[in-house]
Scaffold this motif. Structure first.
Motif, PDB file in Angstrom:
ATOM      1  N   LEU A   1      15.601 -20.979  26.277  1.00  0.00           N
ATOM      2  CA  LEU A   1      16.012 -21.309  24.912  1.00  0.00           C
ATOM      3  C   LEU A   1      14.791 -21.504  24.016  1.00  0.00           C
ATOM      4  O   LEU A   1      14.772 -21.059  22.861  1.00  0.00           O
ATOM      5  N   THR A   2      13.757 -22.147  24.555  1.00  0.00           N
ATOM      6  CA  THR A   2      12.532 -22.349  23.783  1.00  0.00           C
ATOM      7  C   THR A   2      11.895 -21.010  23.413  1.00  0.00           C
ATOM      8  O   THR A   2      11.463 -20.808  22.272  1.00  0.00           O
ATOM      9  N   ALA A   3      11.827 -20.094  24.379  1.00  0.00           N
ATOM     10  CA  ALA A   3      11.234 -18.777  24.115  1.00  0.00           C
ATOM     11  C   ALA A   3      11.994 -18.037  23.026  1.00  0.00           C
ATOM     12  O   ALA A   3      11.395 -17.411  22.141  1.00  0.00           O
ATOM     13  N   LEU A   4      13.319 -18.123  23.060  1.00  0.00           N
ATOM     14  CA  LEU A   4      14.133 -17.433  22.056  1.00  0.00           C
ATOM     15  C   LEU A   4      13.931 -18.029  20.671  1.00  0.00           C
ATOM     16  O   LEU A   4      13.786 -17.306  19.674  1.00  0.00           O
TER      17      LEU A   4
ATOM     18  N   ARG B   1       5.528 -18.026  16.946  1.00  0.00           N
ATOM     19  CA  ARG B   1       4.337 -18.029  17.777  1.00  0.00           C
ATOM     20  C   ARG B   1       3.053 -17.836  16.999  1.00  0.00           C
ATOM     21  O   ARG B   1       1.988 -18.286  17.404  1.00  0.00           O
ATOM     22  N   ARG B   2       3.149 -17.152  15.864  1.00  0.00           N
ATOM     23  CA  ARG B   2       1.943 -16.927  15.077  1.00  0.00           C
ATOM     24  C   ARG B   2       1.399 -18.241  14.508  1.00  0.00           C
ATOM     25  O   ARG B   2       0.238 -18.312  14.084  1.00  0.00           O
ATOM     26  N   ARG B   3       2.234 -19.291  14.499  1.00  0.00           N
ATOM     27  CA  ARG B   3       1.797 -20.596  13.999  1.00  0.00           C
ATOM     28  C   ARG B   3       1.006 -21.370  15.044  1.00  0.00           C
ATOM     29  O   ARG B   3       0.387 -22.380  14.734  1.00  0.00           O
ATOM     30  N   LYS B   4       1.060 -20.919  16.279  1.00  0.00           N
ATOM     31  CA  LYS B   4       0.401 -21.660  17.350  1.00  0.00           C
ATOM     32  C   LYS B   4      -1.115 -21.519  17.259  1.00  0.00           C
ATOM     33  O   LYS B   4      -1.627 -20.450  16.961  1.00  0.00           O
TER      34      LYS B   4
END
Length: 265
Positions: free
Chosen positions: A221-224, A230-233
């Protein structure tokens, strides 16, 4: 709560985070389900021998730099982190006020989540040491005198096999089962009493009845939900000496990698 409501709750508590891509984020007590945005992890008991402190997989996940250190004496420099997450950890530790003091020392802001006492008194983990309430914005930790609130109810839940079904039902309304506390600068808290040595020992040896499927579901669920985020990481390299206290710095310019670090005292 509907399925959509449960997803919204999960997103608010586990996905949404008020930082940009430049922020340095710490997850304290990351366990087997570290926060997706965390750049650095801290967990005092990463091995399977301490798996009773976790409800999912027995070992901590090491997919980022993980510091094996006491949360009440973190190896990090003052205010080095922009944000610190501490979710379902404080109810396990002997000195929650000391951990909160360290959280607010090493980070500028963050998020704390703990089980709410009223719900925990119905079904609780035997590895928890405190009943936690929120009183006018302050976290109040009241020491437990035994693993469960009522011995007769505990015996009934064990004999009837109703403990897990009841816990699952309560978890469907998780917003009413936890205290969510975003903070900036400081966290007000109060400690009432102290858990006995016997309770601390039994909590450390408790069997958490691991459910690996829960960990897998959380990860999926987290991956979805984080795919578009992800670009904010934080993507830049992080130097060991840039995050640890002055006395722990090595001066060799090493970069943090996905492994366990055990800083020398």
């Amino acid at each position: 709560m509907t399925v959509a409501g449960q997803v919204r709750s999960f997103h608010r508590r586990r996905i949404a985070i008020p930082v940009d891509h430049t922020a340095l984020v710490l997850d304290v007590g990351s366990g087997d389900k570290p926060h997706w945005r965390a750049d650095v992890l801290l967990d005092r008991f990463p091995g399977v021998e301490h798996g009773g402190q976790r409800s999912g997989a027995s070992a901590a996940r090491v997919d980022r730099p993980l510091f094996d250190a006491d949360a009440s004496d973190m190896p990090f420099a003052d205010k080095v982190f922009d944000y610190a997450i501490c979710s379902h950890v404080l109810e396990h530790v002997e000195q929650p006020d000391a951990v909160i003091a360290e959280l607010t020392r090493v980070a500028k802001a963050g998020y704390v989540e703990v089980p709410e006492a009223a719900s925990a008194k119905i079904v609780d983990f035997p590895s928890h040491l405190w009943w936690v309430t929120l009183d006018e914005g302050a976290l109040v930790f009241t020491a437990k005198s035994s693993a469960y609130f009522d011995a007769d109810i505990d015996r009934y839940l064990t004999a009837s096999g109703m403990r897990q079904p009841l816990a699952d039902l309560l978890d469907k309304h998780l917003d009413h089962r936890v205290i969510e506390l975003p903070w900036t600068g400081s966290v007000a808290c109060r400690v009432v009493g102290a858990p006995s040595a016997a309770l601390i020992a039994s909590a450390r040896d408790a069997d958490a009845h691991h459910r690996g499927g829960e960990t897998v579901a959380v990860r999926v669920l987290t991956a979805l939900l984080t795919a578009p985020l992800r670009r904010r990481k934080h993507r830049g390299p992080i130097r060991y000496d840039d995050v640890v206290r002055t006395g722990l710095r090595t001066g060799d310019g090493q970069l943090l990698t996905a492994k366990i670090y055990r800083p020398a005292p």
